[in-house]
Structure formats: C-alpha cells, structure tokens
Write a protein that holds these residues in place. Structure first.
Motif, PDB file in Angstrom:
ATOM      1  N   ARG A  38       0.792  -1.235   0.000  1.00 31.46           N
ATOM      2  CA  ARG A  38       0.000   0.000   0.000  1.00 31.46           C
ATOM      3  C   ARG A  38       0.825   1.285   0.000  1.00 31.46           C
ATOM      4  O   ARG A  38       0.543   2.221  -0.737  1.00 31.46           O
ATOM      5  N   PHE A  39       1.845   1.323   0.860  1.00 25.17           N
ATOM      6  CA  PHE A  39       2.617   2.564   0.949  1.00 25.17           C
ATOM      7  C   PHE A  39       3.342   2.842  -0.369  1.00 25.17           C
ATOM      8  O   PHE A  39       3.328   3.967  -0.892  1.00 25.17           O
ATOM      9  N   THR A  40       3.966   1.807  -0.923  1.00 30.87           N
ATOM     10  CA  THR A  40       4.658   1.967  -2.214  1.00 30.87           C
ATOM     11  C   THR A  40       3.667   2.437  -3.271  1.00 30.87           C
ATOM     12  O   THR A  40       3.970   3.343  -4.069  1.00 30.87           O
ATOM     13  N   ARG A  44       0.446   9.230   5.670  1.00 28.00           N
ATOM     14  CA  ARG A  44      -0.837   9.390   6.388  1.00 28.00           C
ATOM     15  C   ARG A  44      -1.955   8.662   5.673  1.00 28.00           C
ATOM     16  O   ARG A  44      -2.812   8.058   6.311  1.00 28.00           O
ATOM     17  N   GLU A  45      -1.916   8.719   4.337  1.00 23.93           N
ATOM     18  CA  GLU A  45      -2.980   8.083   3.553  1.00 23.93           C
ATOM     19  C   GLU A  45      -3.106   6.593   3.884  1.00 23.93           C
ATOM     20  O   GLU A  45      -4.197   6.043   3.870  1.00 23.93           O
ATOM     21  N   LEU A 104       3.848   5.785  -5.427  1.00 27.18           N
ATOM     22  CA  LEU A 104       3.884   5.609  -6.882  1.00 27.18           C
ATOM     23  C   LEU A 104       2.762   6.407  -7.550  1.00 27.18           C
ATOM     24  O   LEU A 104       2.970   7.040  -8.592  1.00 27.18           O
ATOM     25  N   ALA A 105       1.571   6.390  -6.938  1.00 28.52           N
ATOM     26  CA  ALA A 105       0.430   7.095  -7.532  1.00 28.52           C
ATOM     27  C   ALA A 105       0.757   8.574  -7.702  1.00 28.52           C
ATOM     28  O   ALA A 105       0.432   9.186  -8.730  1.00 28.52           O
ATOM     29  N   ARG A 106       1.422   9.164  -6.696  1.00 27.60           N
ATOM     30  CA  ARG A 106       1.786  10.584  -6.786  1.00 27.60           C
ATOM     31  C   ARG A 106       2.802  10.818  -7.904  1.00 27.60           C
ATOM     32  O   ARG A 106       2.757  11.816  -8.627  1.00 27.60           O
ATOM     33  N   LYS A 107       3.737   9.892  -8.044  1.00 27.78           N
ATOM     34  CA  LYS A 107       4.745  10.007  -9.106  1.00 27.78           C
ATOM     35  C   LYS A 107       4.125   9.918 -10.494  1.00 27.78           C
ATOM     36  O   LYS A 107       4.462  10.685 -11.388  1.00 27.78           O
TER      37      LYS A 107
END
Ligand code: ZN
Ligand code: ZN
Length: 563
Positions: A95-97, A264-265, A101-104
């Motif tokens: 999840r964190f990765t 945080r997400e 990644l989604a932001r990138k």
C-alpha cells in the motif's frame, strides 16, 4: 528461453548502488523486480537522473508478465514514470509503495497503469511465478524481500533490508516467514551487499530517537533537521522529540510534504503532534520551532540549500541556530555537502552530522545481519547484488565462508541460468545507462557528454575562416577562446595565433586547401602550436570555414560599391 530453465538477468544494480532492475525468466515469461534510478555524478555534467537501459526487456515486453516493486526508494522504483511507457506491464506492490507511486505517476501524467496492491505475506502469481512479499525492516516503511516459488527451485530476492529490533514505524522483519521459506528449500538468494564491508549490526531507529531526544533537548535557538523524506520513522522521531523539547514542527520541501501525505494516507504518522504550517512556524520564538527539511545530500534546489543560501521564502537562520544532518553522506556527494556545511558554519550556524553525533543509522544489513539471513534461508546459490564491485566481491567471499555451496558473481547484462544444473552465466544481453536530456532519454555514452566533459575540463577555441574559390584567405581569421587560453594574456599572442593559422592554410597544396576536413586539421595543429598547449590540454578547437565563390564575391562587391 527453453521451457525448463530458471534465468536471472540484472540490468542495473549489479556493480553499483542505484538504478536496480532485475529480471527472472521462466517458461518464456519474464518477471521484473524493481525499476530504479540513480542521480548523475560529475561525469555527466548537466544531467540529473540516470536510468537503466531496458532495451533487452522492452524488445520482448509482450513476454514481461509484470513488475514487482520491493519498496518506494528511488533506486528501486524511481524509473517507473520514465520507463513504464516502454514496458506497459502490470505492477505489484504494497500500500505505501502504491501511494507514493500514484503521486509520481500523476506528476508525470502517466495513466492506465494497472497496480495490484498486495498484503505482506500474501501469495500472488505473476505469469509463471508464485510470489509473496515478506516484510523486512529498512529506512522506509514497507520494504520487502520477494519470495519466488518455481518448479525449478525457489528464490529469495532480499531487496533492501536490515534487522532493526525497534523500527518504530511498521512491523519487525518477518523472521518466521523467512525461516519458513528457508525450510521449504531455497535454490538462490539474490542479496543486498551495501554494508557487507561493515562488521556487527546496523543499529536501530529507536537508538537514533534516544540520541536525538537528548541532543535536541539541549539545543538553543532554531533547529533544522534534514533527512531523507522517505524515512518516515525518522520524521516521526523528529516530530516526537521536538514536541518533548517544547518545539512545534513544520515541514519544508515538496518531497517532505508528499511523503508525509502518502504515509498518512495508508495509516502511518497517526499519533504524532500536528504539524504547523510554514508561515505560522516562522513567527514562533527561535527556541520553539524545529524545521524538518529536504536536501540532506545538498541537492541545490531542495529546501536546505535554499535556507543555507538565505533564499528560502520563510525559513531564516541566524548565528546560534543549528542544522542536524540526520543522514549519511552518499559517496560522491561529499564535496557538495561540505560546501553546504561550510556555508552554514561561516554564518555562525552549528552543523551536526553523523560524524560528530549519533544521529543516523543505515538501512542496510551489516555482516552479522547478513550471516543471520544466510542461516535462515540456507540457499544453494548466493548471488550478491546492490553493491559496487568491492562490495560484491566481499559478499561472495563471505557467502563461501558461511558454507553456501555456490556463489555466483554477476554484473549488469549477465544472463545467468540458475537451474537446471550448476548456476552459471550463459550469455550476455544489451545493457547500459540512459539519461534524461531535454525530456528525451539518450544513452549516457552519447557523444554530447564526452564533448561536455571536454568543454568543462579544457575549454574551447573557435576559429572562423573565409576562403575564396581557390582556397585563398579573404579576410583575417576570427579567433575566440572560452576557458582554453586567454589571448590577451601575453603581448602578441593573438597575432601569433592568427599568423600560425594563415601560414598553415597557405602551406596547404591545391588539393588540400579545397578539402574542408584537411583545412580543419591544419588549423587545429596551428592553434595548438601557437598557444603552446601541453600534450594533455585538449580544448575543443572548432573551425568554421566559409567559402565564397566568384558569384558570391561579385555580388558582395556590387552591394558594397556605390552605384
Ligand atoms: Zn536500494
Ligand atoms: Zn532502499
């Protein structure tokens, strides 16, 4: 690729620390593990990021079943926005990765990427591979070793890991799962070599927290703490110890805010005191604030470099304030960082680094931890990666000393057969590095970088020559130098250069003087001679030749003579 072979190909990260790209092959299908980038050093002037050349797998992308990301460090997933369009494969990660990644991907405006979020320990299949991500501690949340189960043998790809007994954020290393995987029988372990030269253990984030708590409790005035934004445990430490010392925390730097948001997400950083916004923090008394800043490697555009230069819009430092570098100096960044330290110190600002206080631990395993991992996994074959030649070499010897039956040395582009039979390199595939230049990916070996290095080290001489149709010199040559020699340095030097050039051109025979390339060679030799350049001085000597035919000359004369 014959049906019954298990293959391994590193395309990046074997022989270097950075830009990891690993491939496993089985039944005509490939699985990619990690797709990272690296930052350019002084051998690539003007370049920021370096990527592994994916040509080998991009040419057979229809047989690439997927990409598994072990964690969200740039050297493991930073190349995805740049290279995914050439691969277009589904991606698996936790999840964190996925949140980072989604932001990138959004930043790079890349759409349509199929991302499968998996839980640590969960079994999933990618093509013919039965996979599971086993949690390991590191310097970022959710780092994993990848356990691959195949009919030809199991592989543990360790990714980046350490055995942190108190990682503060996220669980401990899944030692039970690793031991259980070892008991199933492991053919090969492809393993992190970063700290193989260091004895003992790498230490714990909790020890850093204790040390920073004591340190920050004693500091007067403003404190800036800089670290890798992805080290969420370290950020949490800064937030807690600042709070205990009666300070509010504000984050500066885009990547700091983005990492905090991503953390945080997915549920990290929940029990920390609230952050203050920059403006409110800048109005607090000096001893009531701690700034958490990006730029621990001296990156010129990051917050800390701007703060040090007095160019940050909100953060101002004064004599008596302190900057803590809670990070290591990545080899190659020493000069940049020392310059940053110097500019702070010369302004009366206290600088604290890992060299003078315990403010950092590494995220990679030292020798005792590596030994422990070999005891759990007991592989038939050790394959060291994630290291320079000196690390890989030491890791090979270390594995042999531990009694691993086979230790296989690989470098980028080696195609290794892990099974059947003894592991060996059976072929080489194309490999290399790409760099981003004006939004284009070009080879790091491109002529443009050779020229740029030469310009940087030796400068350039420009010669403009106008010849008539017979090769006669029509006007005095134009000569300019940039960084190669100062023509005004010695009296008569400019005249000497012009004379040498004219003599050299006039000495050419009728054929040679009509051949631009031969004229250029003669002029270059004349310039070198006139400037008395030492043998190892190699400025780029650029000769522009303009040839005016009779018609052009007559036209020019018509225009210049009054009618
Ligand atoms: Zn790494
Ligand atoms: Zn890492």
């Amino acid at each position: 690729m014959p049906d019954g072979e298990l293959l391994f190909v590193p395309l990046g990260g074997a022989g270097e620390i950075g830009l990891n790209l690993n491939l496993y092959g089985l039944r005509e299908q490939w699985l990619m593990v990690d797709l990272g980038l690296s930052f350019a050093d002084e051998t690539l002037p003007g370049v920021e990021i370096v990527l592994p050349d994916p040509t080998f797998i991009a040419e057979r992308s229809e047989r690439l079943s997927g990409l598994v990301l072990t964690h969200a460090h740039e050297d493991h997933f930073g190349a995805v926005p740049y290279l995914w369009p050439r691969l277009r494969c589904p991606i698996w990660c936790t999840r964190f990765t996925a949140a980072v990644l989604a932001r990138k991907l959004e930043d790079a405006d890349i759409k349509g990427v199929e991302v499968h979020v998996v839980e640590p320990g969960e079994r999933f299949t990618v093509g013919p591979f039965d996979c599971s991500l086993l949690h390991v501690t590191h310097s970022i949340p959710e780092s994993h070793a990848l356990a691959l189960r195949t009919p030809l043998g199991n592989v543990l790809h360790t990714g980046d890991w350490k055995l942190d007994p108190a990682p503060l954020v996220g669980p401990l290393t899944a030692t039970d799962d690793l031991e259980a995987f070892g008991r199933e029988g492991v053919l090969a372990m492809v393993a992190d070599s970063t700290n193989i030269l260091n004895p003992g253990t790498s230490g714990s984030e909790a020890e850093v927290r204790d040390s920073l708590r004591k340190l920050i409790g004693t500091l007067p005035n403003r404190v800036v703490l800089t670290t890798f934004a992805s080290n969420i445990a370290r950020l949490e430490t800064a937030m807690h110890v600042a709070n205990e010392a009666g300070r509010m925390v504000a984050a500066v730097g885009r990547s700091m805010h983005r990492m905090i948001d991503a953390a945080r997400e997915v549920g990290y950083l929940e029990d920390v005191p609230p952050l203050l916004d920059e403006r409110a923090a800048s109005e607090l008394p000096r001893d009531k604030v701690l700034w958490l800043a990006t730029g621990c490697q001296g990156e010129p555009r990051a917050a800390l470099a701007r703060i040090a230069a007095g160019q940050h819009p909100t953060v101002r430092l004064e004599p008596g304030d302190t900057v803590i570098f809670s990070s290591k100096i990545i080899p190659g960044n020493e000069r940049t960082l020392y310059n940053l330290h110097n500019s702070l110190i010369s302004r009366g600002i206290e600088v604290i680094t890992e060299r003078d206080h315990f403010v950092h631990v590494s995220g990679h395993p030292c020798r005792d931890e590596v030994e422990q991992m070999y005891h759990w996994i007991r592989p038939e074959i050790a394959i060291p990666v994630h290291g320079e030649a000196r690390h890989l070499h030491e890791h090979l010897a270390f594995a042999r000393r531990l009694g691993v039956p086979q230790a296989l040395e690989v470098k980028n582009g080696d195609l290794a057969r892990l099974a059947p039979g003894p592991a060996m390199i059976i072929d080489e595939v194309p490999t290399g590095r790409l760099v981003l230049e004006n939004d284009q990916l070009i080879a790091a070996e491109d002529e443009v970088f050779r020229a740029r290095r030469r310009l940087m080290n030796h400068g350039t001489v420009l010669v403009g020559l106008v010849l008539d149709q017979y090769g006669g010199i029509l006007a005095s040559p134009q000569v300019s130098t940039f960084g190669a020699a100062d023509l005004e340095r010695a009296p008569g030097l400019r005249d000497a250069v012009l004379h040498e050039i004219e003599d050299a051109v006039e000495a050419l025979d009728d054929d040679a003087v009509m051949d631009d390339e031969r004229v250029r060679i003669a002029v270059r030799t004349a310039v070198r001679r006139a400037l008395r350049l030492a043998r190892d001085r190699r400025p780029i000597i650029e000769v522009q030749i303009t040839r005016l035919g009779r018609e052009a000359l007559e036209h020019l004369l018509d225009e210049t003579e009054p009618a």
